[in-house]
Design a protein around this motif. Structure first.
Motif, PDB file in Angstrom:
ATOM      1  N   ALA A   1       0.851  -1.192   0.000  1.00 24.07           N
ATOM      2  CA  ALA A   1       0.000   0.000   0.000  1.00 24.07           C
ATOM      3  C   ALA A   1       0.881   1.235   0.000  1.00 24.07           C
ATOM      4  O   ALA A   1       1.817   1.347   0.792  1.00 24.07           O
ATOM      5  N   ARG A   2       0.573   2.166  -0.924  1.00 23.79           N
ATOM      6  CA  ARG A   2       1.303   3.421  -0.994  1.00 23.79           C
ATOM      7  C   ARG A   2       0.318   4.578  -0.899  1.00 23.79           C
ATOM      8  O   ARG A   2      -0.890   4.372  -0.824  1.00 23.79           O
ATOM      9  N   THR A   3       0.824   5.769  -0.884  1.00 22.21           N
ATOM     10  CA  THR A   3      -0.049   6.918  -0.661  1.00 22.21           C
ATOM     11  C   THR A   3      -1.116   7.065  -1.740  1.00 22.21           C
ATOM     12  O   THR A   3      -2.214   7.541  -1.477  1.00 22.21           O
ATOM     13  N   ARG A   4      -0.803   6.621  -2.984  1.00 22.09           N
ATOM     14  CA  ARG A   4      -1.780   6.766  -4.065  1.00 22.09           C
ATOM     15  C   ARG A   4      -2.197   5.442  -4.695  1.00 22.09           C
ATOM     16  O   ARG A   4      -3.257   5.375  -5.320  1.00 22.09           O
ATOM     17  N   VAL A   5      -1.374   4.418  -4.562  1.00 19.90           N
ATOM     18  CA  VAL A   5      -1.631   3.158  -5.254  1.00 19.90           C
ATOM     19  C   VAL A   5      -1.412   1.984  -4.303  1.00 19.90           C
ATOM     20  O   VAL A   5      -0.479   2.004  -3.498  1.00 19.90           O
ATOM     21  N   THR A   6      -2.258   0.977  -4.409  1.00 16.04           N
ATOM     22  CA  THR A   6      -2.064  -0.281  -3.694  1.00 16.04           C
ATOM     23  C   THR A   6      -2.054  -1.388  -4.734  1.00 16.04           C
ATOM     24  O   THR A   6      -3.043  -1.603  -5.427  1.00 16.04           O
ATOM     25  N   GLU A   7      -0.899  -2.064  -4.860  1.00  7.44           N
ATOM     26  CA  GLU A   7      -0.795  -3.084  -5.896  1.00  7.44           C
ATOM     27  C   GLU A   7       0.339  -4.054  -5.570  1.00  7.44           C
ATOM     28  O   GLU A   7       1.178  -3.799  -4.708  1.00  7.44           O
ATOM     29  N   CYS A   8       0.332  -5.169  -6.293  1.00 10.75           N
ATOM     30  CA  CYS A   8       1.365  -6.186  -6.115  1.00 10.75           C
ATOM     31  C   CYS A   8       2.688  -5.681  -6.703  1.00 10.75           C
ATOM     32  O   CYS A   8       2.702  -4.971  -7.720  1.00 10.75           O
ATOM     33  N   LEU A   9       3.762  -6.060  -6.073  1.00 14.85           N
ATOM     34  CA  LEU A   9       5.080  -5.672  -6.568  1.00 14.85           C
ATOM     35  C   LEU A   9       5.320  -6.245  -7.956  1.00 14.85           C
ATOM     36  O   LEU A   9       4.925  -7.374  -8.256  1.00 14.85           O
ATOM     37  N   ASP A  10       5.968  -5.478  -8.807  1.00 13.05           N
ATOM     38  CA  ASP A  10       6.328  -5.953 -10.137  1.00 13.05           C
ATOM     39  C   ASP A  10       7.417  -7.017 -10.043  1.00 13.05           C
ATOM     40  O   ASP A  10       8.075  -7.185  -9.016  1.00 13.05           O
ATOM     41  N   ALA A  11       7.615  -7.712 -11.154  1.00 14.60           N
ATOM     42  CA  ALA A  11       8.719  -8.662 -11.254  1.00 14.60           C
ATOM     43  C   ALA A  11       9.836  -8.015 -12.074  1.00 14.60           C
ATOM     44  O   ALA A  11       9.563  -7.381 -13.094  1.00 14.60           O
ATOM     45  N   PRO A  12      11.086  -8.147 -11.679  1.00 17.35           N
ATOM     46  CA  PRO A  12      11.531  -8.867 -10.479  1.00 17.35           C
ATOM     47  C   PRO A  12      11.479  -8.024  -9.211  1.00 17.35           C
ATOM     48  O   PRO A  12      11.612  -8.578  -8.121  1.00 17.35           O
ATOM     49  N   TYR A  13      11.303  -6.699  -9.317  1.00 14.54           N
ATOM     50  CA  TYR A  13      11.200  -5.868  -8.121  1.00 14.54           C
ATOM     51  C   TYR A  13      10.529  -4.559  -8.487  1.00 14.54           C
ATOM     52  O   TYR A  13      10.351  -4.219  -9.671  1.00 14.54           O
TER      53      TYR A  13
ATOM     54  N   SER B   1      19.870 -10.662  -7.329  1.00 17.07           N
ATOM     55  CA  SER B   1      19.873 -12.112  -7.547  1.00 17.07           C
ATOM     56  C   SER B   1      18.683 -12.766  -6.863  1.00 17.07           C
ATOM     57  O   SER B   1      17.979 -13.593  -7.456  1.00 17.07           O
ATOM     58  N   GLU B   2      18.443 -12.380  -5.618  1.00 22.24           N
ATOM     59  CA  GLU B   2      17.325 -12.967  -4.884  1.00 22.24           C
ATOM     60  C   GLU B   2      15.975 -12.513  -5.439  1.00 22.24           C
ATOM     61  O   GLU B   2      15.007 -13.286  -5.464  1.00 22.24           O
ATOM     62  N   ALA B   3      15.914 -11.257  -5.895  1.00 21.19           N
ATOM     63  CA  ALA B   3      14.662 -10.764  -6.482  1.00 21.19           C
ATOM     64  C   ALA B   3      14.293 -11.575  -7.728  1.00 21.19           C
ATOM     65  O   ALA B   3      13.127 -11.929  -7.934  1.00 21.19           O
ATOM     66  N   LYS B   4      15.261 -11.877  -8.558  1.00 19.44           N
ATOM     67  CA  LYS B   4      14.996 -12.673  -9.764  1.00 19.44           C
ATOM     68  C   LYS B   4      14.551 -14.085  -9.406  1.00 19.44           C
ATOM     69  O   LYS B   4      13.707 -14.676 -10.078  1.00 19.44           O
ATOM     70  N   ARG B   5      15.110 -14.625  -8.339  1.00 15.91           N
ATOM     71  CA  ARG B   5      14.792 -15.992  -7.945  1.00 15.91           C
ATOM     72  C   ARG B   5      13.471 -16.101  -7.190  1.00 15.91           C
ATOM     73  O   ARG B   5      12.781 -17.106  -7.276  1.00 15.91           O
ATOM     74  N   ARG B   6      13.096 -15.053  -6.445  1.00 15.64           N
ATOM     75  CA  ARG B   6      12.003 -15.194  -5.480  1.00 15.64           C
ATOM     76  C   ARG B   6      10.825 -14.252  -5.702  1.00 15.64           C
ATOM     77  O   ARG B   6       9.943 -14.180  -4.847  1.00 15.64           O
ATOM     78  N   HIS B   7      10.788 -13.558  -6.842  1.00 16.08           N
ATOM     79  CA  HIS B   7       9.732 -12.556  -6.981  1.00 16.08           C
ATOM     80  C   HIS B   7       8.339 -13.153  -7.060  1.00 16.08           C
ATOM     81  O   HIS B   7       7.352 -12.431  -6.883  1.00 16.08           O
TER      82      HIS B   7
END
Length: 398
Positions: free
Chosen positions: A226-238, A267-273
């Motif tokens: 949740a952000r001040t204007r938008v609530t959404e899922c994180l993009d891939a990879p980050y 590295s972890e973002a690519k593996r675990r997003h």
């Protein structure tokens, strides 16, 4: 005053300073070998100019002169012995090291309760050693460094937004570039140790909440933020946001992990997003705005959600961990180490550490609540960078 004479008397003054400081045992004296330039002169005018300066010093009671045997004052000076350091300094129009130290100590006195490390700075100066190239003549730089830290600490109490370094500098000193010259004294005042590992300027500025170029917070994982204007899922990879814009999470991740270094985070973002974990890049030492965001995120999670930190196995890495652990506790969570045990580091990735560094690691590990880990690293006697460690999945806690 004759240039050669001034140079010679300045050397004598320096020797006197060393004797007063206890770092020289022999009586401060200029011998024939140290007067070689004067002895080699073939110009009567140059000889007389040099000797006139030495006689002036003698007249002030600063030195005793020994002349060439058999020639009296018609010959050459063979020896110049220091009698009165203060008188010599006055003649040269400079201050003794002791006077400079005394003035610095008086200036530092009001700062000592908040910055006791200044006692160690003064102790180094008392033995005529500099601290990161700074000597007693630079005492104002330390006073300004303390002013910067106090100003930014007070600012954090009123807001959690990092600020451009040149704007803060102009506001404080009417000089937009003043703060950037003070990374070393600010670093030592923050770490509280004159022997602490030297950090990059950017890490120092991040800790107090100023920046040359503001960096967004990077996050990864299959998590809705949740952000001040938008609530959404994180993009891939980050995804990357301003720290102040992040207000919380909608949903509960299986774990939260902070990662100190950029290479490891990517590295972890690519593996675990695509996993329901929240990975957050600290960019080295987290800024006050980043830390406020971290507390907001953890404060909205149940106590049972595991919270980890993965950083360098060195002084800086454990100092960062101690700060994050403090923030985690304030949000009702306990920070745990990830891949920071000696058993996680292959032999060929280890760098032998100095005893002082190991003691600092032990101290910061204890502050993080990782006392046993700190002792084991101190016993193992090495440091290691996070990027050099083998990647291990996040499914199982260590």
């Amino acid at each position: 005053m004759d240039t050669k004479a001034r140079n010679a008397l300045t050397k004598l003054l320096e020797a006197g300073n060393r004797a007063t400081a206890g770092v020289r045992s022999t009586r401060p004296t200029l011998t024939r070998s140290q007067l070689a330039d004067y002895q080699a002169t073939r110009s009567l005018a140059d000889k007389e100019a040099f000797e006139a300066a030495m006689k002036a010093a003698r007249a002030e009671g600063a030195v005793a002169l020994t002349w060439e045997k058999g020639f009296g004052e018609e010959g050459f000076i063979q020896r110049v012995e220091l009698l009165d350091l203060d008188a010599l300094a006055k003649l040269l129009g400079v201050e003794t090291a002791a006077i400079r130290l005394e003035k610095a100590a008086a200036q530092f006195a009001p700062l000592l309760p908040d910055f006791p490390v200044l006692n160690d700075v003064l102790a180094r100066w008392a033995s005529l050693k500099k601290v990161r190239t700074f000597g007693p003549e630079d005492s104002q730089d330390w006073i300004d460094a303390a002013r910067i830290i106090r100003f930014m600490t007070a600012a954090r109490e009123n807001r959690t937004v990092d600020e451009p370094i040149r704007e803060v500098s102009a506001r404080l000193f009417k000089d937009s570039k003043r703060i950037e010259k003070l990374a070393a004294p600010v670093d030592i005042l923050l770490t509280g140790d004159v022997d602490a590992e030297i950090r990059e300027s950017a890490d120092v500025w991040q800790e107090i909440g100023v920046f040359r170029e503001e960096q967004p917070v990077r996050m990864a994982g299959k998590i809705v933020v949740a952000r001040t204007r938008v609530t959404e899922c994180l993009d891939a990879p980050y995804s990357a946001f301003s720290a102040s814009s992040v207000t919380g999470l909608t949903g509960i991740p299986k774990m939260v992990m902070t990662i100190e270094n950029q290479t490891t985070f990517h590295s972890e973002a690519k593996r675990r997003h695509d996993e329901e974990v929240l990975l957050i890049y600290t960019a080295g030492m987290p800024t006050p705005a980043w830390r406020a965001m971290y507390v907001r995120l953890l404060g909205g999670l149940p106590p049972g959600v595991p919270v980890y930190h993965w950083g360098d196995i060195d002084e800086g890495g454990f100092r960062i961990a101690s700060i994050l652990a403090q923030d985690a506790r304030s949000a009702g969570h306990t920070l745990q180490p990830w891949m920071m045990h000696p058993d996680d580091v292959p032999e060929d990735r280890r760098v032998k550490a100095r005893p002082h560094t190991l003691e600092r690691i032990r101290r910061f590990a204890s502050a993080a609540g990782w006392g046993t880990l700190g002792e084991e690293i101190a016993k193992a006697g090495f440091t290691a960078e996070q990027e050099g460690l083998p990647i291990v999945g996040l499914e199982q806690p260590q």
